[in-house]
Structures are given as C-alpha cells and as structure tokens.
Design a protein around this motif. Structure first.
Motif, PDB file in Angstrom:
ATOM      1  N   TYR A   1       0.833  -1.207   0.000  1.00 27.84           N
ATOM      2  CA  TYR A   1       0.000   0.000   0.000  1.00 27.84           C
ATOM      3  C   TYR A   1       0.870   1.260   0.000  1.00 27.84           C
ATOM      4  O   TYR A   1       0.605   2.218  -0.739  1.00 27.84           O
ATOM      5  CB  TYR A   1      -0.931   0.022   1.214  1.00 27.84           C
ATOM      6  N   PHE A   2       1.899   1.245   0.832  1.00 31.72           N
ATOM      7  CA  PHE A   2       2.793   2.402   0.901  1.00 31.72           C
ATOM      8  C   PHE A   2       3.527   2.611  -0.423  1.00 31.72           C
ATOM      9  O   PHE A   2       3.749   3.752  -0.850  1.00 31.72           O
ATOM     10  CB  PHE A   2       3.800   2.230   2.044  1.00 31.72           C
ATOM     11  N   ALA A   3       3.924   1.514  -1.060  1.00 33.12           N
ATOM     12  CA  ALA A   3       4.610   1.623  -2.357  1.00 33.12           C
ATOM     13  C   ALA A   3       3.690   2.283  -3.386  1.00 33.12           C
ATOM     14  O   ALA A   3       4.119   3.155  -4.154  1.00 33.12           O
ATOM     15  CB  ALA A   3       5.044   0.241  -2.840  1.00 33.12           C
ATOM     16  N   GLY A   4       2.419   1.863  -3.403  1.00 34.46           N
ATOM     17  CA  GLY A   4       1.454   2.466  -4.322  1.00 34.46           C
ATOM     18  C   GLY A   4       1.224   3.931  -4.020  1.00 34.46           C
ATOM     19  O   GLY A   4       1.133   4.760  -4.939  1.00 34.46           O
ATOM     20  N   ALA A   5       1.158   4.278  -2.736  1.00 35.43           N
ATOM     21  CA  ALA A   5       0.960   5.670  -2.346  1.00 35.43           C
ATOM     22  C   ALA A   5       2.145   6.530  -2.773  1.00 35.43           C
ATOM     23  O   ALA A   5       1.984   7.637  -3.294  1.00 35.43           O
ATOM     24  CB  ALA A   5       0.748   5.766  -0.835  1.00 35.43           C
ATOM     25  N   ALA A   6       3.361   6.011  -2.559  1.00 34.84           N
ATOM     26  CA  ALA A   6       4.567   6.747  -2.955  1.00 34.84           C
ATOM     27  C   ALA A   6       4.611   6.942  -4.468  1.00 34.84           C
ATOM     28  O   ALA A   6       4.966   8.017  -4.968  1.00 34.84           O
ATOM     29  CB  ALA A   6       5.817   6.004  -2.480  1.00 34.84           C
TER      30      ALA A   6
END
Length: 644
Positions: free
Chosen positions: A518-523
């Motif tokens: 999720y964090f990778a997608g947000a970044a």
C-alpha cells in the motif's frame, strides 16, 4: 413552451474543452420549461429500479459482475416512449434513467460486502441490509452534490465520461430518430449479439491469453509474463470513448504491474510456483489500491477550494443570508440547507442503527460513524473521477482499504472477534454503497448537463430511487441466501464478498496485512503527480485486471486512427463523431444483452458450450472475431461524410 421546438443535436463543443469565453448551451435551453418530473417518469423509474435491482443482484452474486443499468434503462425508456407515440420525452427519460439507475450502484455496494456476513457464519437481517444500503446511498448523494458543478461544468471536455456519453447518445438518438438512431440501433445490434454469443452460447472465449501458444505458456510459467485480452464489443466501445490519452495512462499502470513487477517477483524462489494471475490478485494489485487511496488524498487537497466554497455557501444559507446570484435552471442544485439536513439526518440514523443494531457501545459507535463519514467524504471525488475517466468505479479496492482501516481502529477500540467482523462488514457496506452511488450519480448528472435537465430535480428524485433499490436488494439477498446460500456446494460465488471476508478475518483474529505494498502504491502516486501524470488513471490500471485494460488501449487507438486519416479536419471530426455513436451502440447493446443473459441464467436456461469454450479452437476463433469487429468498427466510422 420549449417542448414545441427541441434541438436534437448535441452542440459541437459537447465533448471537447471550451475555448476562453466560450460557453456550453445544452439541448434543452436554460430558459425552457421541459417536462421532467411526471407521474409517468417517476412510476416508470421506480419499476426500472425494482427490476434492475433484482437482476443485478442475482448476476453480481452469481458471477461477480454488476452491469451498469443506466444504458439499458435509457434504451427501454426510449423504446416504450416511441411505441406509445409520446413526444418530447427527453426530460422525462432522463428522470426515468436517473431513478432506475440507482439499482446498479446500490446493488454493487451491497453485494460486494454484506454477503461476507453469511460467509463468516454470521447473520444479516433484512433491516441491516436495507438500512446500510439506504444510508450509504443517501450519503453518496449528499456528499457528491456539492461537487457537481466542478465535475460536470468546470471540467467540461477534460474527462471523457464514457458511460454518460453512451447513455446520452441513446437518449438523443431515440428522441430524434433518423440516420443517427438507425446507426445506433445497428451498432447496438452488432455489439449486443456479439457479446450475447460470448456470454450465452460460448462460441468463442471472452478472454484470450498468450498461453494459447506453447511459447506463451512457457513464458507465463517460467518468467511470469502473460498477455490477456477481453474480446467483448462493449469494452472495446468503452476504450474508444475513453480515448487514447487516458487509455495510455491506464495501460501504463497495468503494464508496469504485469511486465515489470510480477516478472521481478517471479525471479524469487517463493513466487516461482505461483501463476502471474495469482501474484497479481495476492500481491501486485495491492500497490494499485495504495495508489488509488493516495490519488484520493491528492484529489481532496486539490479540490480544497471547491470544498471551501461549498462550506461557505452552507454557512451563509444556515445563517439566513441570501445567496446573491440566482442560478439558472440548468445549473440549480438542491438547496444546501436540504443537503445538510439530509446529511445530518443520515448521520443521526446511522448512529442509532450502529448503536442499537450492531455495536451497543457508544464510544465504538461514535468511532464507526466517524469512519464512515470521513472515508466516504475522502473517496467521493475518487469514485467520481474514476467514472469520469474510465467508466469503472474501483469501489471494491476502496472498500477493501476501508475494511482494513476500520478493523484496525475497531480492534484498537477493544472490538474484535465475530462482533468486530460483523460491525466492520456493515460499516464497509455503508461506505461501499456511498462510493458506488457517488460514482454512478455523477454519470446521471453529466447526462443531465449535456441535455439540459434541472439538476435539483435529478438530485431530489434520486433519493426515491435509492430507497426503492435498497429495499429490493435487501429482499433479493435474503431470498438468494435461503435458496442457494453463499457457502457449500451449489452456493452463489459472490467473489468480492469472499475476498472481503478473507481479508477481514485475520485482521480481527490476528494476521498479515500488506502495508508495504500500500505504501509503495501511495509513494508511486505522489511521484506521478509530481511529474504531471494522472495518478488515478495510472493506479486504476494497476488495480483493474490486464484483460480489461488492453481493450481500452485498442479502442483508444481506433479513435485516434479514424480521426487522423484525412487532411480534411471536418471529415476527421465527422468520422470521430460517427465512431462515438458506434461505440455507444456497442456499449448499449452489450449492457442490454447482459440483462437478457442474466435473465436466462436466472430461469435456468443453459446454452453455454462449456467443452468447446474451454478449447484452443474457441480461443483462436475469439481472435478472428475480435479482429473482425475492429475492422467493422473502423470501416463503419470511416463511412462518415464531412457534412454529417
């Protein structure tokens, strides 16, 4: 009265951005008084809402696909009006479509989440399904209305609005008849029969894969590279209307997942036994969910000025101050006092429902209501943006994120186990329905903007459609559970609800959540925004399966091709517009035949050639038929003449 003279041709600037100082004048002029809300239009709309709620609920729980009801309802409204010899029905048909189309969005919100209660071994009563669907639908309406002008007016021509375009073309062609109505009917027949043969008879496959060839199967197995394509006519038409620009952004996100991330993951030993499709659903897709979530946050930040304007207007009205400017008929929304009153009543009812029907704990109830309101508010613009860009609402991804966040908050508030799962699923159902309604309703409002209906009337009568659809879907779900069930042999598949149940169980009982993805997608969404690439379109491509993204690119390429073959710009424009009508016919025909196919399945008529459909021959035939319909699409589009 305006009804005596009705222009039945969309203005030249309907689908493009406006030049400085240019304005858009709808078909039904703002100083006219068209018939809209009548006993006929309201009654017909209610009937459509009931019928399509039942059909959509069954099909969605059976195969996981909820068809969009707006187009087939528009076709039926036009057809019945023509058979009955009614004239000047444009305004009434929009109301019929708007009330009836509540069915698809309410159904999607309910069946993606609430059957998970049965799957988890819990019970869902009629009142729980009805109230959660009703509250979600009402919340979606009132949270979207303040953004109407931004999406349908301020962003005019900047979003393709594929489903709204197709529905508008249906309504206009039905009103004026002639060559355009004939073209829409022929293309609808071609696209509808094409998709009907696929779904009902299975003469050729709906999807083709690179696994058809030995080298393709080896590539999928060894290096985790696979190509998938949906061969449906409706999806192809959708791609044409979306256009090459947005289709390219969407496919860029999809290709990043399928041809970079998944192959890289496949190089690690722990993933080598997994198929690419499983790697996508279990891992890579979550990056898209993170991207969609961050795109929503970015959208809220960028829309802060619009939100501030809506809040200022609300404060002025509540303070008894008169708003200086009087809006024209075609730009008049329901008064902000009414919107805020309905919002407050919805939140109060939600508090009572959660407190006495679900949680029985004031502190946890307050948290639950806050979660629903904040997340629904946050993702309303995301849902509307997604529909405006690609015609598909990533509501299941946003609901999945809602369930994860809800479960974490509720667990920290001391709620877990079966009671926690029940509460989280009902909360998720309300949010899912709210986001589904927001995405679907912006389509209705854009149709109304193009044609010149009164927004306040669409908004007011949408509440009725929501209530009717919520009651219908609750009754249908109870009946289907008692008839088929959702677990065990012969049960309804309910794929989205099963996925939700699988996610929420470990969260409430202890388990793993892919936060890093999720964090990778947000970044990634942040980086894309910084370099001026539409983050939402890109993230949608990462979330939506490859086979549904590639046809968008094919349709976009057809749109570019037919509109650039001539040195005569007038001829290019005529070809592009003719192609839009053909694409609308494909979408309309596919949607209508989807309803027919659902009815056949419901009554137990099985004409599907299962053995043949599973063979390589059926897949090879699908490639041939797909090429044939593309050639037909291009040929018919290029038949346009400049004077058209």
């Amino acid at each position: 009265m305006e009804e005596n003279k009705l222009n039945t041709r969309l203005p030249d600037n309907a689908y493009r951005e406006l030049a400085p100082g240019e304005t858009y004048e709808p078909i039904m002029a703002e100083n006219s008084k068209p018939k809209e809300v009548t006993v006929y239009s309201v009654s017909f709309g209610i009937i459509m809402a009931i019928i399509f709620s039942a059909a959509a609920a069954y099909l969605g729980l059976k195969v996981g696909q909820v068809f969009e009801a707006a187009i087939p309802i528009a076709i039926i409204a036009v057809g019945v009006g023509n058979i009955a010899g009614k004239k000047n029905m444009l305004g009434q048909n929009v109301i019929i479509q708007s009330i009836g189309a509540s069915s698809g969005v309410i159904v999607a919100g309910a069946i993606f989440t609430l059957p998970a209660l049965y799957i988890l071994g819990l019970e869902a009563q009629f009142y729980q399904i009805f109230i959660s669907s009703l509250l979600g639908g009402l919340l979606g309406i009132v949270l979207l209305v303040p953004f109407r002008k931004y999406f349908v007016k301020d962003m005019h021509g900047k979003y393709p609005f594929p489903e709204a375009t197709a529905t508008t073309e249906v309504l206009i062609s039905g009103e004026k008849g002639g060559n355009q109505a004939k073209l829409l009917a022929v293309s609808g027949l071609v696209g509808g029969l094409y998709d009907f043969i696929i779904s009902t008879f299975g003469w050729w496959t709906e999807n083709v894969s690179s696994r058809l060839c030995e080298w393709g199967a080896a590539a999928a197995d060894k290096v985790k590279v696979v190509f998938n394509l949906n061969t449906g006519a409706a999806v192809l038409g959708l791609g044409y209307i979306v256009g090459l620009k947005y289709a390219a952004f969407i496919c860029a996100g999809s290709f990043l997942v399928w041809y970079v991330i998944i192959p890289v993951m496949g190089s690690f030993a722990e993933f080598q036994s997994m198929a690419p499709e499983q790697m996508f659903s279990d891992y890579a897709r979550h990056i898209g969910i993170g991207g969609i979530a961050m795109a929503g946050i970015i959208g809220i930040v960028r829309s802060s000025g619009i939100i501030r304007q809506a809040v200022v207007l609300a404060v002025r009205e509540l303070g008894g101050k008169k708003v200086e400017s009087v809006e024209s008929r075609t730009n008049r929304d329901v008064k902000m006092k009414i919107i805020l009153s309905v919002l407050l009543a919805t939140l109060v009812t939600m508090f009572v429902f959660f407190q006495f029907g679900v949680l029985n704990n004031v502190f946890q109830t307050v948290i639950a209501v806050a979660i629903v309101f904040v997340i629904s508010f946050l993702f309303t613009t995301v849902a509307a943006n997604a529909i405006a860009i690609v015609g598909s609402n990533p509501v299941s991804g946003m609901t999945l994120m809602t369930l994860i966040l809800t479960s974490l908050v509720l667990v920290s508030a001391g709620l877990s186990g079966t009671k926690g799962m029940s509460a989280a699923m009902i909360i998720g159902g309300v949010v899912c329905t709210a986001l589904s309604m927001a995405g679907g309703f912006i389509t209705d409002l854009k149709i109304g903007y193009w044609l010149g209906t009164t927004p306040s009337r669409q908004e007011a009568w949408k509440f009725l459609g929501t209530a009717v659809s919520a009651a219908t879907v609750a009754g249908v779900m109870i009946v289907l559970n008692k008839t088929y069930g959702f677990v065990g042999e012969g049960a309804l598949v309910a794929p989205q609800a099963n996925a939700m149940a699988a996610v929420i169980k470990p969260l409430m009982e202890g388990g793993h959540t892919p936060w890093m993805l999720y964090f990778a997608g947000a970044a990634l969404a942040l980086i894309l925004t910084m370099i001026n690439i539409p983050a939402l379109a890109f993230a949608l491509g990462m979330f939506i399966p490859l086979q549904l993204n590639v046809p968008l690119l094919v349709g976009g390429l057809i749109s570019w091709f037919v509109a650039t073959r001539s040195k005569d710009e007038a001829l290019n424009k005529a070809r592009r517009e003719r192609g839009t009508l053909i694409a609308s016919g494909f979408i309309a025909g596919g949607a209508l035949m989807g309803v027919v196919s659902a009815v056949l399945k419901y009554i137990g008529v099985d004409l599907f050639a299962k053995v043949w459909n599973a063979s390589k021959g059926a897949e090879m035939l699908a490639i041939v038929m797909y090429a044939a319909i593309i050639i037909y699409f291009i040929w018919d589009s290029k038949r346009a003449k400049a004077e058209e």
